[in-house]
Structure formats: C-alpha cells, structure tokens
Design an enzyme around this catalytic site. Sequence first.
Site, PDB file in Angstrom:
ATOM      1  CE  LYS A  62      35.930  47.354  37.047  1.00 19.26           C
ATOM      2  NZ  LYS A  62      36.591  48.026  36.220  1.00 19.26           N
ATOM      3  CB  THR A 105      39.670  51.355  37.039  1.00 20.24           C
ATOM      4  OG1 THR A 105      39.826  52.263  36.221  1.00 20.24           O
ATOM      5  CG2 THR A 105      39.616  51.410  38.636  1.00 20.24           C
TER       6      THR A 105
END
Length: 402
Positions: free
Chosen positions: A172, A185
């Site tokens: 992700k 992140t």
Amino acid sequence: MRVIDGGVTAPKGFKANGYKEGKFGVAIIISEKDAVGAGTFTTNKVVAHPVVLSRELIKNRDKFRAIVANSGNANCFTKDGMEDAKEMQRLVAELFNINEDEVLVASTGVIGRKMDMNIIKDRINKVYNLIKEGNSSINAAKAIMTTDTKPKEIAVEFEVNGKTVRVGGIAKGAGMIAPNMLHATMLCFITTDIEIDKESLTNILQKVVDKTFNNISVDGDTSTNDTVFVLANGLSGVNYEECGEEFENALLYVCRELAKMIVKDGEGATKFMEVVVKGAKTEEDAVKASKAIVNSLLVKTAVFGGDPNWGRIVAAVGYSGADFNPEVVDVILSNYKDEVYLVKDGIPLADEGTEELKKAEEIMKSDEIKIVVDLKMGEFENVCYGCDLSYEYVRINAEYTT
C-alpha cells in the site's frame, strides 16, 4: 519466471485475508510453519510504535508465523502505542495458537491519534474468521489501503529441478512516499516458499529495496511507518543455494512492480515518470542525480502541466551534489514509443519554434514518460520512479484528517 495469481497466498503454506469497514481495516498473513523473517524500516527519527516493536523482533529472532497490519491509525506519537501494538500481537497469537513474538506488526494512517482497540479487536476477529473460510490476498491488500485508490498485489513463480518456487507480495502507498529504509506510509509484505537463512534473506532484501522502494517518490516525504517484511517458509523444498540468482531476480521483479504500482497510484497522480541517470562517475552520483530529478517539485509540476521544461531537469542535477559537467550532458524525453533530445552534448535543442520542442510537447501528453540524463562522466546508472504533482494532491492532503 512467470507472473501468476494469488499475491501473498501464492507461495505454499501461506494464508491471508483482510477486512475493512470505514477508514479502519486489518490484514493478517499467516504461515502454516515457521518462516524465516527479514525486514527494512523507515529512517525517519519519528518512528511508529509497531516499527519499534517489529524492528526489535527482527533483530532478536529468526523465525515468525504471522504479520498483522492495520489501516486508519499510524499508532505513532501516542502514549500507549507500544501497549497497543503488543495487544495486536497478543490477539493474533491467541486466535492462531502461536507465540506472541512470532507476530510482526505494522500500521498506517493518521499520526498522533490513540488506537481504538475495540475496533482493532473487532477487525482481527473478523479476519480470523475469514481466513478459516478461505484465502484472499486481494482482501488483505484492500484492508491496508488509506488514500490508495486500488489494491496492489503480484506473484511470480519459477522452476528449479522440477520444483516450483513462488514469491508473492502486497503493498500500500499513495502519499508520503520517498522511502529511505536502511534496516503514504509505504507498506509491503512479501511471502515466499524458498528455503533460505536469515542472513542471506536480509542481504538480498536490502539490495532489492535499495533498487526499488528506495528509488520511488510521490511527494518527497518519508513516513514514520515505512515497512517491508519478507517471510520464507521453505515449503517449496528448494534451497536458495540452488537458485540464488533466480530468486533474487524474482524478488526484485515483485518489489519493482509493487513500487511502480505505488507511484502510479500516487495521491492525485495523473502521470507516471521513469528517471534514468546514466554515465555517472560513481554509483552515489547516479543515485543523487536521479533522486533530485524525481523529487523535484518543479519537475513534477512541469510533468503535470505537460511542459517539457528541461531547464528544471538540469537544475535538479546541478544541485544534487553529483559530479556534473553541463557542457557535455544529454537530456532525452520519451513515452516508450517516441523519443526526442531536449539537450545534446550540452547544447539545447528543444528551443522555441523547433521541431524538437513540438515533439517534446506531444510526448508530454502521454500518461507515462521517461526522462534519461546521460552525464558522460563514467559507467554508473540509477533508475527512479515518480509521478506528477497535481491540484488533486493538495486537496487530498488538505482534507486528510477531516
């Protein structure tokens, strides 16, 4: 080597699933037997609690059984964050009947907000029940999304003496992407069924991360939570020593493709760019120059606006710290079909009214562009991946916590 379906569940002996409701999700990956673990983490001095916990686990033990990750809360800069990270460990260990220290933990989301452990417990229980029913790597990938618009997964396999080795991954990331992980992140979880020792896996992972995730940029920010985990359970029956180069190439391919997916899904991104700096005197110079270009806000905005402003490219190289002679440099622009020299041997070609400028403007309309800078100072090369910077990026991040 060939690409296959299945993501992190493609290698033998791995199960995974995920559940997300609203902004809060949890993904769990579990190996049916002990798996050698390696990891790399953010170099930001503000470090999330799960990073501190998992970094110590990786340092002090070789084998693990599970990864648990939550989205919606970074579990960073909070009073009880370490206790909350350990509670995630405990909940997973209890459900799967494994030791707490065999569970690696990761988080992504808003910094500075206390975790709602009732929500986390609910999500972990739901994922446990989903895993009992079946595998879904794509659900795991969806569960860790924050500002991402699409899940990211890939898997590959190759043959060794009649046996099959598989490597799969999910990731992700869409914002806060400029990883620099020595040990949005950016999270990446990789599974493989190869048999390998921890030292070899750690060394290979670091080499691959340097070539892939450490060479991507969306907005130039380095998150507090950046994490890459690899678990290798050996169930293929193939030892790394039988296929060292093939395994490294497979891991490199998986990480590079996931890195590209992250960049293409950058917050508000409309265009993908590959930046190649070659002919550098040293490897460090190639890295410095390519990262300066891909991180340049002026280059990113020029790409968004379709402006072949090569001056911004050479300016970025100039301040990068790389050894550089403007009088010999080449700057080439392409869209993987057509290409044009913007600068050749230090002489600008894409000037007002030229055919080169017209061609460059057409190339800049493409969704994917490639910038090549030849420094002509040596033999070293580095490749970075990035995206443009749009109005939408500002909107997404202006409204992130609201």
